[in-house]
Design an enzyme around this catalytic site. Sequence first.
Site, mmCIF file in Angstrom:
data_model
loop_
_atom_site.group_PDB
_atom_site.id
_atom_site.type_symbol
_atom_site.label_atom_id
_atom_site.label_comp_id
_atom_site.label_asym_id
_atom_site.label_seq_id
_atom_site.Cartn_x
_atom_site.Cartn_y
_atom_site.Cartn_z
ATOM 1 N N HIS A 112 0.841 -1.200 0.000
ATOM 2 C CA HIS A 112 0.000 0.000 0.000
ATOM 3 C C HIS A 112 0.875 1.249 0.000
ATOM 4 C CE1 HIS A 112 -3.213 2.777 0.710
ATOM 5 N NE2 HIS A 112 -4.104 1.826 0.949
ATOM 6 N N GLY A 113 0.826 2.017 -1.083
ATOM 7 C CA GLY A 113 1.582 3.253 -1.162
ATOM 8 C C GLY A 113 0.877 4.398 -0.458
#
Length: 311
Positions: A112-113
């Site tokens: 997850h950025g």
Amino acid sequence: MTTDITNSAFLQEYVICAYQNYTLYPLILLMIVVLMYFPYILLSFFFSSSLIFSFIYKKIYNLQEDIAHEKWNRLAYWYSVFLNIFGKLVHGYEICGTENLPEGPGLVVYYHGSTPIDYMCFVSRLNITRTRCFSVIDRLFYILPVGVKLMKKIWNLCETREECVETLKKGYLVGIAPGGLREQNYGDNTYRLIWGKRKGFAQVAIDAKVPVIPVFTQNIREANRTYGNIWPMRWLYERARFIIFPAFGPIPVKLRTHIGEPIPYDPNTTADELVVKVKTAIEALRDKHQKIPGSIRTALWERFETHHKAK
């Protein structure tokens, strides 16, 4: 008399200045907030616009909230087309390793950025070229007062563990980021996985008896840079769990999603063991394809590469 006129003029000028400052300061404060949260405002605008358009579309065609209807499928398709175009124009978005996606069901686990724009582009590409991919998102989305039921169907969202297992058993892909909002907030350009003790996703894969597909997007931390990872913000997040740290972006860096080899279902593997396997697989993709620490300059330069060279 002259003194009274002077005092009156001074008072009038003071009132005008005070009024101008009164209106100026809130505007400055608003601009600061917009700049601090612009990537999230952009995403919120997209979801809000799509929700409003969906309600209008529903009224025009007099549709029920039955997502199996062909016209609902057409709307979902055009949303995917829009995201696909956005990803191509802004980030030159690509997917590598599509041969590793199974023909049947599978649990897609991704890093997850600072925003999930890479995953959104990934899902939209699958919706256009292959099959529907369902998604698990943060519970923050479900506090919205209206439209959740409709958008949950259009965007193919799974809310509970039971829904995930049922969807997988129907033969679909389901995507999840174990790090979630915590990984979004606390992550940086070192791309360290921040999963804590989460293992529910592994149990879902075991219960559904499906393979796990590790996924990592190159340069996702450079597309939007999170800041504000300081003690007061961490304190607020740990207590409220819906605090989003500020970020600046979007930065038009190259985004390239890498799909790793599936981790097959093994009835003798426990959830804890599967978590370790998946984490190791995603870290291997990261170490192979991502320069660490990430660099905005390098990520921008990759937009001009004519050929992708695997490291």
